[in-house]
Motif scaffolding. Structure first.
Motif, PDB file in Angstrom:
ATOM      1  N   LEU A 181       8.602   6.906 -16.825  1.00 54.99           N
ATOM      2  CA  LEU A 181       7.934   5.995 -16.050  1.00 54.99           C
ATOM      3  C   LEU A 181       8.368   4.606 -16.562  1.00 54.99           C
ATOM      4  CD1 LEU A 181       5.365   4.954 -14.363  1.00 54.99           C
ATOM      5  CD2 LEU A 181       3.879   5.193 -16.576  1.00 54.99           C
ATOM      6  N   PHE A 191       6.214   1.868  -8.769  1.00 52.45           N
ATOM      7  CA  PHE A 191       6.221   1.494 -10.072  1.00 52.45           C
ATOM      8  C   PHE A 191       6.400   0.167 -10.324  1.00 52.45           C
ATOM      9  CE2 PHE A 191       8.133   5.774  -9.313  1.00 52.45           C
ATOM     10  CZ  PHE A 191       7.069   6.612 -10.000  1.00 52.45           C
ATOM     11  N   MET A 245      -3.934  -0.811  -7.052  1.00 46.46           N
ATOM     12  CA  MET A 245      -3.060   0.137  -6.999  1.00 46.46           C
ATOM     13  C   MET A 245      -3.862   1.411  -6.842  1.00 46.46           C
ATOM     14  SD  MET A 245       0.020   1.293  -8.585  1.00 46.46           S
ATOM     15  CE  MET A 245       0.693   0.229  -9.897  1.00 46.46           C
ATOM     16  N   GLN A 291       0.857  -5.408 -15.503  1.00 54.65           N
ATOM     17  CA  GLN A 291       1.499  -4.757 -14.448  1.00 54.65           C
ATOM     18  C   GLN A 291       1.152  -3.630 -13.790  1.00 54.65           C
ATOM     19  OE1 GLN A 291       3.650  -7.275 -13.966  1.00 54.65           O
ATOM     20  NE2 GLN A 291       2.721  -7.968 -15.585  1.00 54.65           N
ATOM     21  N   LEU A 292       0.448  -2.601 -14.671  1.00 58.31           N
ATOM     22  CA  LEU A 292       0.083  -1.415 -14.245  1.00 58.31           C
ATOM     23  C   LEU A 292      -1.399  -1.362 -13.833  1.00 58.31           C
ATOM     24  CD1 LEU A 292       1.666   0.992 -16.973  1.00 58.31           C
ATOM     25  CD2 LEU A 292       2.197   0.917 -14.447  1.00 58.31           C
ATOM     26  N   MET A 316      10.170   1.681 -14.305  1.00 56.51           N
ATOM     27  CA  MET A 316       9.568   0.337 -14.434  1.00 56.51           C
ATOM     28  C   MET A 316      10.609  -0.713 -14.564  1.00 56.51           C
ATOM     29  SD  MET A 316       5.839   0.799 -15.798  1.00 56.51           S
ATOM     30  CE  MET A 316       5.358  -0.674 -16.048  1.00 56.51           C
ATOM     31  N   TYR A 347      -3.668   5.764  -6.089  1.00 53.46           N
ATOM     32  CA  TYR A 347      -2.899   7.114  -6.919  1.00 53.46           C
ATOM     33  C   TYR A 347      -3.089   8.353  -5.819  1.00 53.46           C
ATOM     34  CZ  TYR A 347      -3.272   4.163 -11.220  1.00 53.46           C
ATOM     35  OH  TYR A 347      -3.066   3.193 -11.784  1.00 53.46           O
ATOM     36  N   SER A 398       3.892   4.508 -22.093  1.00 51.65           N
ATOM     37  CA  SER A 398       5.074   4.182 -21.692  1.00 51.65           C
ATOM     38  C   SER A 398       5.503   2.753 -22.478  1.00 51.65           C
ATOM     39  CB  SER A 398       5.232   3.838 -20.233  1.00 51.65           C
ATOM     40  OG  SER A 398       4.065   2.648 -19.827  1.00 51.65           O
ATOM     41  N   PRO A 416       0.875   6.849  -9.778  1.00 54.29           N
ATOM     42  CA  PRO A 416       0.616   5.630  -9.052  1.00 54.29           C
ATOM     43  C   PRO A 416       1.538   5.354  -7.668  1.00 54.29           C
ATOM     44  CG  PRO A 416       2.176   5.250 -10.892  1.00 54.29           C
ATOM     45  CD  PRO A 416       1.568   6.756 -11.135  1.00 54.29           C
ATOM     46  N   MET A 472      -0.162   6.924 -18.900  1.00 47.96           N
ATOM     47  CA  MET A 472       0.428   5.658 -18.571  1.00 47.96           C
ATOM     48  C   MET A 472       0.626   4.521 -19.860  1.00 47.96           C
ATOM     49  SD  MET A 472      -0.820   5.158 -14.620  1.00 47.96           S
ATOM     50  CE  MET A 472       0.152   3.736 -14.121  1.00 47.96           C
TER      51      MET A 472
END
Length: 429
Positions: free
Chosen positions: A261, A37, A1, A63-64, A265, A3, A226, A34, A223
């Motif tokens: 966020l 999402f 991922m 997932q993140l 998602m 940013y 969330s 990110p 993050m």
């Protein structure tokens, strides 16, 4: 991922997770976001939430961050960081509050602070030492201090406004020692935050000293917040079978943007409601006015005393820089000190529920918005015994851990609102 900065709309400069985490703030002064999402399976989220918060959070963390950190390391990190309860407490029939104060510092910032401390240590393993530089209006400092305490290779410098945090908050920040360096600044939170931003904007200083931030501007702090929105949603949906309104006491707006966020998602929500104290620049914007940052004013809900909230940039970026879309997704309310005290009293007298002043802002916003869902209780009431005493006529009973922490020796250094003085201090530790 990868940013990108909130100010880099054309996405010309990409950063890895490690780069974003260690920089804290983007080179152009923006906040990292990110690149996408990840979309979660809400049925799987609900099934895991039925097992435990940690099981659900481990799935969400993958997932993140799963492209950057091995799954086994993430799972172990999550289970170590989130080893406390996250109950949706029924205040009365038909409305509830998500209690986020059962961690070691009795405030919601334990979630981000503990996750970030462990993740930064993991990402930095074997690397050169790093200094975490963070500003606090109250609870961030104690959560970060405890989250990073004794993490190898990390030193933490905390700036807090002298005389403008509660006695217990100060005790939590100043009693640890080791790698924690608290500075009491002769100014307000905005002064502390501005000093931190100025340090990050100083490329010459950063070429000599490796620094990052643990405020909600940092993606590793922001993050993982969330996760508890998903957990609150699952507890609400299990009983009510409908999407909730979610009400968030708001100061620097990192908390509510973490909820947004979660929404991006795949977590359904009817609307978000931001509750503020007299520092109402965002509620004014949400009501159709312009965003007009200004100096903060001191209130009884001190952790929300922010006049120029950093995460407003994220709020807009989460909705593709469409201000109308933000206003349609989020409502805003604000309250005076007297109204907050009356809210504390109302909750106690009508429902027997003892609330800290920040969570009382959440309740008032919930009540006045005619919401159907839950509000976030962000701190234990006993952290604000003076305000509670003024509101209900008696002091709350503190947990045993409060008395132990309050009795510990304290140490902090005085600091003027001076970038030069702060830079010299950071270089000296």
């Amino acid at each position: 991922m990868m940013y990108f900065s909130t100010r880099d709309r054309e996405r010309k400069s990409a950063f890895s997770l490690s780069e974003a985490a260690f920089r804290g703030l983007a080179p152009d002064g923006g906040l990292f976001m990110p690149e996408r999402f990840p979309q979660v399976d809400m049925e799987k989220v609900a099934a895991l939430a039925d097992i435990s918060f940690a099981d659900m959070a481990s799935y969400l963390a993958r997932q993140l961050f799963g492209e950057d950190v091995p799954a086994a390391d993430l799972d172990a990190l999550v289970r170590d960081a989130f080893n406390f309860e996250v109950p949706l407490y029924p205040v009365s029939e038909g409305f509830s509050t998500l209690q986020l104060f059962h961690g070691p510092t009795f405030a919601f910032k334990d979630f981000g602070g503990r996750f970030m401390g462990r993740m930064l240590g993991l990402l930095n393993k074997g690397g050169e030492p790093i200094i975490v530089l963070t500003a606090t209006s109250g609870d961030t400092g104690s959560a970060v201090a405890h989250g990073f305490w004794k993490v190898p290779g990390v030193k933490v410098v905390i700036l807090y406004p002298d005389g403008k945090v509660s006695d217990f908050q100060e005790a939590q920040m100043t009693s640890l020692g080791e790698n924690i360096y608290p500075l009491r600044v002769s100014g307000c939170f905005d002064d502390c935050q501005r000093l931190v931003k100025e340090m990050f904007a100083d490329s010459e200083f950063r070429s000599k000293v490796r620094i990052t931030s643990a405020n909600s501007i940092n993606v590793l702090r922001w993050m993982p917040q969330s996760f508890y929105y998903f957990y609150g949603w699952c507890q609400w949906h299990r009983t009510h079978k409908e999407d909730p309104d979610i009400v968030v006491p708001s100061g620097n707006y990192g908390n509510i943007t973490a909820g947004m966020l979660a929404h991006r998602m795949g977590m359904p929500v009817r609307r978000f409601i931001a509750g503020a104290n007299a520092n109402d620049v965002v509620p004014q914007f949400l009501a159709g006015g312009s965003y007009d940052p200004r100096a903060s004013v001191q209130t009884v809900a001190n952790a929300m005393d922010v006049g120029a909230p950093s995460n407003f940039e994220r709020m807009i970026a989460l909705y593709d820089y469409d201000e109308a879309a933000v206003r349609s997704a989020v409502d805003g309310y604000s309250y005076s000190d007297d109204e907050i005290r009356r809210g504390i009293a109302e909750l106690y007298e009508k429902y027997g529920y003892l609330s800290d002043p920040h969570s009382a802002v959440g309740y008032l916003s919930y009540r006045d918005a005619g919401a159907a869902g839950f509000w976030l209780s962000t701190a234990h009431a006993a952290k604000f015994d003076k305000v509670i005493g003024e509101s209900i006529g008696k002091l709350p009973t503190p947990p045993d851990a409060f008395r132990r922490i309050a009795s510990l020796p304290r140490h902090s250094e005085p600091m003027s609102v001076s970038k030069a003085e702060l830079a010299a201090y950071v270089k000296s530790i």
